[in-house]
Design an enzyme around this catalytic site. Structure first.
Site, short mmCIF file in Angstrom:
data_model
loop_
_atom_site.label_atom_id
_atom_site.label_comp_id
_atom_site.label_asym_id
_atom_site.label_seq_id
_atom_site.Cartn_x
_atom_site.Cartn_y
_atom_site.Cartn_z
CG HIS A 131 -27.62 -73.50 -8.15
ND1 HIS A 131 -28.17 -72.37 -7.58
CD2 HIS A 131 -27.14 -74.23 -7.12
CE1 HIS A 131 -28.02 -72.43 -6.27
NE2 HIS A 131 -27.41 -73.56 -5.96
CG ASP A 208 -23.60 -71.20 -12.25
OD1 ASP A 208 -22.55 -71.12 -11.58
OD2 ASP A 208 -24.69 -71.56 -11.76
CD GLN A 211 -20.50 -76.89 -7.57
OE1 GLN A 211 -19.44 -77.43 -7.23
NE2 GLN A 211 -21.41 -76.52 -6.71
CE LYS A 234 -21.19 -73.00 -4.63
NZ LYS A 234 -22.01 -73.88 -3.78
CB CYS A 374 -30.35 -74.89 -5.36
SG CYS A 374 -30.28 -74.43 -3.65
N1 PMP Z 1 -24.52 -72.18 -9.28
C1 PMP Z 1 -24.07 -73.39 -8.97
C2 PMP Z 1 -23.76 -74.37 -10.07
C3 PMP Z 1 -23.86 -73.73 -7.64
O1 PMP Z 1 -23.43 -74.96 -7.32
C4 PMP Z 1 -24.14 -72.78 -6.63
C5 PMP Z 1 -23.95 -73.11 -5.16
N2 PMP Z 1 -24.51 -74.32 -4.76
C6 PMP Z 1 -24.60 -71.52 -7.01
C7 PMP Z 1 -24.77 -71.26 -8.35
C8 PMP Z 1 -24.93 -70.46 -6.02
O2 PMP Z 1 -23.79 -70.04 -5.33
P1 PMP Z 1 -23.90 -69.06 -4.09
O3 PMP Z 1 -24.94 -69.64 -3.18
O4 PMP Z 1 -22.53 -69.08 -3.49
O5 PMP Z 1 -24.30 -67.72 -4.60
#
Ligand code: PMP
Length: 416
Positions: A131, A208, A211, A234, A374
């Site tokens: 991401h 990270d 998920q 999430k 993203c």
């Molecule tokens: N890493 C991953 C794998 C994600 O899915 C997300 C959210 N889509 C993020 C990072 C970023 O999370 P946040 O926008 O809550 O900071």
């Protein structure tokens, strides 16, 4: 296919759904089918009530006031930290640092740890399925420090080539930063092996876990991860709250990113000294309500039981992959074997643009995401501008997966 009313593991989605007020809403005069959980989850009444109770009965700033409300707010904020620590089996509650979310947590490490430990010519290992939150902070660090980013070989389904990965380590490797579960492919990465290989070279690993932690039982000590980042929103919690988990010795050595109230020991006119963990890395008034809400979310997940939640989602994922793969011209991304993945299902139907599929599904009350998620480098690797992504959670049902598959088939026919 026979549709069970509840899973073998005993999780009863009907009972769970009653705890989530929003799931009774109608969208475009249709019952809401919420399949955008990888973007953000819905919130159970227990979380909404925890926020109300804080604001209605003991709203106060923490760690400062010598009055009853402040003492209660402080106790609840710290109890939330302990709940999160026990949820991920951290060795100490002060290894849980509250942040705004995954993005802030990773940036905290890139600045606070990276600026101190990464210099010119050093290398950081990443994957092409990260991401942007686990990519851009490292690009910024690499630019500041003259370091290099190197990409671990993986196939188009997100399977990391562990042998090639093991060969990438050299004297300049400083950090491995990889996703624990892809937000596009759903692939669950072999985190324990990734860590073991890195540690054999004395290199720390950041996972990270945005998920993974909402969907899988995660034990940070068993994984032996050095840093993990995740977001409250999430995992049934509020927005604006997340976590950086870090090994005590690493967090202790990290420079704070935010100078200000709460993180100091003594402030003089020209210099100051910092207090200990966790406050040292949480400068300023934190998201008190958010942390309390996240504590309630974690309690809820623990009451349901993470193993039954994972089983339920696995069963739904198998069902969804099966139904979707019957649609003519569909291209499903990620591993076909549901044992290698979580309930994030990305696809492309014929040559219909994902945004058109998303819009037609929305007209039926079905919420999915369409876009690059993203993860632009991954889209380039897959050779698509975007995908449609349906993502599951504990309250989703087989009937909702039926609605999704029927809606996608209708969209395909509409644009044929
Ligand atoms: N890493 C991953 C794998 C994600 O899915 C997300 C959210 N889509 C993020 C990072 C970023 O999370 P946040 O926008 O809550 O900071």
């Amino acid at each position: 296919m026979t549709v069970p009313t509840s899973t073998a593991a005993g999780l009863d989605p009907a009972q769970i759904r009653a705890d989530f007020p929003i799931l009774a809403e109608q969208v475009h005069e249709r019952p809401l089918v919420y399949l955008d959980n990888a973007a953000t989850s819905q919130k159970p009444r227990a979380v909404i009530d925890a926020l109300h109770t804080y604001y209605e009965t003991y709203n106060a700033n923490i760690h400062r006031g010598l009055h009853a409300l402040s003492e209660r707010a402080t106790a609840e904020y710290e109890a939330a930290r302990s709940h999160v620590a026990s949820f991920i089996n951290a060795a100490h509650p002060h290894e849980v640092i509250f942040t705004r979310g995954t993005t802030e947590a990773i940036n905290l490490v890139a600045r606070g740890w990276g600026d101190e430990n990464v210099s010119e010519g050093d290398e950081i290992l990443l994957t092409e399925m990260e991401h942007h939150s686990n990519l851009v902070p490292w690009q910024m660090l690499a630019r500041r420090r003259g370091a290099q980013l190197r990409y671990i070989p993986m196939d188009d389904e997100g399977r990391i080539d562990l042998e090639a990965y093991a060969r990438m380590f050299g004297p300049r490797t400083r950090l491995v930063a990889v996703t624990h579960m892809s937000n596009v492919l759903g692939t669950i990465t072999p985190a324990a092996q990734i860590v073991r290989i890195a540690h054999a070279h004395n290199v720390p690993v950041l996972l990270d876990a945005a998920q993974s932690i909402p969907h899988l039982p995660v034990d940070v000590q068993a994984l032996d991860a050095d840093f993990m980042a995740f977001s409250g929103h999430k995992m049934l919690g509020p927005t604006g709250i997340g976590v950086l988990y870090g090994r005590e010795s690493l967090l202790d050595a990290m420079e704070p990113l935010f100078g200000g109230g709460s993180m100091i020991r003594v402030v003089e006119l020209h210099q100051s000294s910092w207090t200990g963990l966790p406050d040292r890395l949480e400068g300023g008034t934190p998201n008190i309500a958010g942390a309390i809400g996240l504590g309630a979310a974690v309690n809820y997940l623990q009451t349901v039981g993470m193993p039954s939640l994972t089983d339920h989602e696995h069963e739904l994922t198998v069902y969804a992959l099966d139904l979707l793969s019957d649609i003519d011209g569909i291209r499903l991304f990620g591993p076909p074997d549901a044992h290698e993945r979580g309930g994030v299902i990305s696809f492309y139907v014929g040559d219909v643009h994902p945004h058109d599929v998303g819009t037609l599904l929305d007209a039926d009350g079905i919420a999915v995401r369409a876009g690059h998620h993203c993860a632009q480098p991954l889209m380039r690797k897959l050779g698509v501008p975007a995908t449609v992504r349906a993502s599951l959670y504990l309250y989703n049902t087989h009937a909702e997966v039926d609605c999704l598959a029927e809606g996608v088939a209708r969209a395909k026919a509409f644009f044929a």
